[in-house]
Design a protein around this motif. Structure first.
Motif, PDB file in Angstrom:
ATOM      1  N   GLU A 145    -144.856 -37.178 -54.257  1.00 43.84           N
ATOM      2  CA  GLU A 145    -143.661 -37.682 -53.565  1.00 43.84           C
ATOM      3  C   GLU A 145    -142.424 -36.873 -53.937  1.00 43.84           C
ATOM      4  O   GLU A 145    -141.617 -36.526 -53.067  1.00 43.84           O
ATOM      5  N   LEU A 146    -142.277 -36.557 -55.212  1.00 44.32           N
ATOM      6  CA  LEU A 146    -141.112 -35.781 -55.642  1.00 44.32           C
ATOM      7  C   LEU A 146    -141.114 -34.378 -55.036  1.00 44.32           C
ATOM      8  O   LEU A 146    -140.073 -33.881 -54.604  1.00 44.32           O
ATOM      9  N   ILE A 147    -142.278 -33.748 -54.988  1.00 44.45           N
ATOM     10  CA  ILE A 147    -142.346 -32.415 -54.382  1.00 44.45           C
ATOM     11  C   ILE A 147    -142.014 -32.501 -52.895  1.00 44.45           C
ATOM     12  O   ILE A 147    -141.260 -31.684 -52.362  1.00 44.45           O
ATOM     13  N   GLN A 148    -142.569 -33.488 -52.212  1.00 43.25           N
ATOM     14  CA  GLN A 148    -142.360 -33.599 -50.769  1.00 43.25           C
ATOM     15  C   GLN A 148    -140.933 -33.972 -50.396  1.00 43.25           C
ATOM     16  O   GLN A 148    -140.506 -33.712 -49.278  1.00 43.25           O
ATOM     17  N   THR A 149    -140.200 -34.576 -51.302  1.00 39.59           N
ATOM     18  CA  THR A 149    -138.826 -34.981 -50.988  1.00 39.59           C
ATOM     19  C   THR A 149    -137.769 -34.118 -51.677  1.00 39.59           C
ATOM     20  O   THR A 149    -136.677 -33.949 -51.133  1.00 39.59           O
ATOM     21  N   ARG A 150    -138.083 -33.589 -52.852  1.00 38.45           N
ATOM     22  CA  ARG A 150    -137.079 -32.829 -53.607  1.00 38.45           C
ATOM     23  C   ARG A 150    -137.480 -31.392 -53.887  1.00 38.45           C
ATOM     24  O   ARG A 150    -136.636 -30.552 -54.151  1.00 38.45           O
ATOM     25  N   GLY A 151    -138.780 -31.135 -53.937  1.00 32.07           N
ATOM     26  CA  GLY A 151    -139.268 -29.805 -54.246  1.00 32.07           C
ATOM     27  C   GLY A 151    -139.869 -29.733 -55.642  1.00 32.07           C
ATOM     28  O   GLY A 151    -139.579 -30.561 -56.508  1.00 32.07           O
ATOM     29  N   TYR A 152    -140.723 -28.756 -55.831  1.00 32.04           N
ATOM     30  CA  TYR A 152    -141.403 -28.560 -57.108  1.00 32.04           C
ATOM     31  C   TYR A 152    -140.414 -28.268 -58.225  1.00 32.04           C
ATOM     32  O   TYR A 152    -140.530 -28.798 -59.329  1.00 32.04           O
ATOM     33  N   SER A 153    -139.439 -27.423 -57.959  1.00 33.39           N
ATOM     34  CA  SER A 153    -138.466 -27.041 -58.997  1.00 33.39           C
ATOM     35  C   SER A 153    -137.668 -28.239 -59.495  1.00 33.39           C
ATOM     36  O   SER A 153    -137.263 -28.276 -60.654  1.00 33.39           O
ATOM     37  N   ALA A 154    -137.449 -29.216 -58.625  1.00 36.51           N
ATOM     38  CA  ALA A 154    -136.677 -30.405 -59.001  1.00 36.51           C
ATOM     39  C   ALA A 154    -137.537 -31.479 -59.667  1.00 36.51           C
ATOM     40  O   ALA A 154    -137.003 -32.441 -60.209  1.00 36.51           O
ATOM     41  N   MET A 155    -138.852 -31.325 -59.602  1.00 42.87           N
ATOM     42  CA  MET A 155    -139.744 -32.310 -60.217  1.00 42.87           C
ATOM     43  C   MET A 155    -139.867 -32.023 -61.716  1.00 42.87           C
ATOM     44  O   MET A 155    -140.021 -30.873 -62.119  1.00 42.87           O
ATOM     45  N   SER A 156    -139.791 -33.071 -62.514  1.00 41.98           N
ATOM     46  CA  SER A 156    -139.969 -32.896 -63.953  1.00 41.98           C
ATOM     47  C   SER A 156    -140.866 -34.004 -64.500  1.00 41.98           C
ATOM     48  O   SER A 156    -141.002 -35.063 -63.888  1.00 41.98           O
ATOM     49  N   PHE A 157    -141.447 -33.732 -65.650  1.00 48.60           N
ATOM     50  CA  PHE A 157    -142.258 -34.764 -66.300  1.00 48.60           C
ATOM     51  C   PHE A 157    -141.396 -35.976 -66.623  1.00 48.60           C
ATOM     52  O   PHE A 157    -141.875 -37.106 -66.596  1.00 48.60           O
ATOM     53  N   ILE A 190    -142.359 -20.561 -52.911  1.00 45.43           N
ATOM     54  CA  ILE A 190    -143.457 -19.667 -53.325  1.00 45.43           C
ATOM     55  C   ILE A 190    -143.039 -18.681 -54.420  1.00 45.43           C
ATOM     56  O   ILE A 190    -143.753 -18.533 -55.401  1.00 45.43           O
ATOM     57  N   PRO A 191    -141.903 -17.999 -54.302  1.00 47.79           N
ATOM     58  CA  PRO A 191    -141.565 -17.039 -55.361  1.00 47.79           C
ATOM     59  C   PRO A 191    -141.432 -17.669 -56.754  1.00 47.79           C
ATOM     60  O   PRO A 191    -141.640 -16.995 -57.758  1.00 47.79           O
ATOM     61  N   ALA A 192    -141.100 -18.960 -56.813  1.00 46.19           N
ATOM     62  CA  ALA A 192    -140.889 -19.625 -58.103  1.00 46.19           C
ATOM     63  C   ALA A 192    -142.147 -20.333 -58.611  1.00 46.19           C
ATOM     64  O   ALA A 192    -142.150 -20.835 -59.736  1.00 46.19           O
ATOM     65  N   LEU A 193    -143.203 -20.381 -57.804  1.00 47.64           N
ATOM     66  CA  LEU A 193    -144.409 -21.116 -58.194  1.00 47.64           C
ATOM     67  C   LEU A 193    -145.322 -20.276 -59.076  1.00 47.64           C
ATOM     68  O   LEU A 193    -145.424 -19.057 -58.892  1.00 47.64           O
ATOM     69  N   PRO A 194    -146.039 -20.935 -59.996  1.00 45.69           N
ATOM     70  CA  PRO A 194    -147.071 -20.232 -60.757  1.00 45.69           C
ATOM     71  C   PRO A 194    -148.157 -19.716 -59.796  1.00 45.69           C
ATOM     72  O   PRO A 194    -148.406 -20.312 -58.745  1.00 45.69           O
ATOM     73  N   GLU A 195    -148.794 -18.632 -60.165  1.00 48.98           N
ATOM     74  CA  GLU A 195    -149.782 -17.977 -59.304  1.00 48.98           C
ATOM     75  C   GLU A 195    -150.884 -18.921 -58.846  1.00 48.98           C
ATOM     76  O   GLU A 195    -151.286 -18.890 -57.681  1.00 48.98           O
ATOM     77  N   GLU A 196    -151.381 -19.783 -59.734  1.00 51.50           N
ATOM     78  CA  GLU A 196    -152.476 -20.687 -59.351  1.00 51.50           C
ATOM     79  C   GLU A 196    -152.036 -21.668 -58.261  1.00 51.50           C
ATOM     80  O   GLU A 196    -152.837 -22.049 -57.412  1.00 51.50           O
ATOM     81  N   MET A 197    -150.776 -22.032 -58.258  1.00 48.87           N
ATOM     82  CA  MET A 197    -150.272 -22.907 -57.200  1.00 48.87           C
ATOM     83  C   MET A 197    -150.092 -22.135 -55.897  1.00 48.87           C
ATOM     84  O   MET A 197    -150.367 -22.652 -54.817  1.00 48.87           O
ATOM     85  N   ARG A 198    -149.649 -20.907 -55.994  1.00 49.03           N
ATOM     86  CA  ARG A 198    -149.511 -20.069 -54.798  1.00 49.03           C
ATOM     87  C   ARG A 198    -150.838 -19.955 -54.059  1.00 49.03           C
ATOM     88  O   ARG A 198    -150.892 -20.037 -52.829  1.00 49.03           O
TER      89      ARG A 198
END
Length: 188
Positions: A14-26, A108-116
């Motif tokens: 939900e956080l990725i879909q609404t805010r993005g991966y970079s904004a998601m934190s543990f 994509i440029p900020a994602l780890p390779e395995e996620m890409r």
């Protein structure tokens, strides 16, 4: 998978879909799930590990649904396309939600390779599925179009993904409704 792991995946998605991966934190996830950060690390040792798990679950869910439709000989090409449009329509009816992999594609440029790699596989799987539906629909006389199924599948997929982002920016649901109407007219 435990209930806690499922809740972590749900909130992370939900956080990725609404805010993005970079904004998601543990920390965000822990607060929403009602656990401490070490509990997340117990299930997912890194943010990248969590990201991959979220994408794989998302991909697996769609893949099983799309495969079931493709394998059912009773499903028409139009029914398959309507099913395919339904998640886009669902996302468009929410104020901020977009397709998980569409949201990640922007980062994509900020994602780890395995996620890409997982995002790329999602995109390729969907285009391939659409291509198959278009091929079968044309072969069965249900769909008419002059472009190759592969190119048309790319255009449909990219248009739907992009339209969700435009809808998110404009808060105008008619964006997606109009695109789907045009797609349907193109294929008649």
């Amino acid at each position: 998978m435990t209930d806690t792991a499922t809740k972590i995946l749900d909130v992370g998605q939900e956080l990725i879909q609404t805010r993005g991966y970079s904004a998601m934190s543990f920390q965000h996830i822990a607060g929403r799930v009602g656990i401490k950060k070490p509990s997340i690390i117990h299930h997912f040792p890194s943010k990248a590990t969590l990201g991959v798990a979220i994408i794989r679950r998302y991909r697996d869910t769609f893949t099983s649904q799309l495969d079931a439709i493709k394998k059912n000989p009773q499903t028409s090409a139009w029914e398959a396309l309507d099913f395919y449009f339904s998640p886009y329509l669902h996302f468009a009816q929410t104020p901020d939600t977009v397709c998980l992999c569409g949201a990640l594609a922007g980062e994509i440029p900020a994602l780890p390779e395995e996620m890409r790699l997982e995002v790329k596989q999602f995109m390729e799987d969907h285009q391939s599925w659409l291509e198959g539906i278009l091929q079968n629909g044309r072969r069965n006389g249900e769909l008419t179009f002059s472009e190759t199924p592969a190119r048309l599948a790319r255009m449909l997929f990219n248009t739907l993904q992009g339209t969700l982002l435009v809808k998110r920016s404009t808060d105008d649901l008619s964006q997606l409704n109009d695109v789907i109407k045009v797609i349907k007219r193109m294929l008649k």
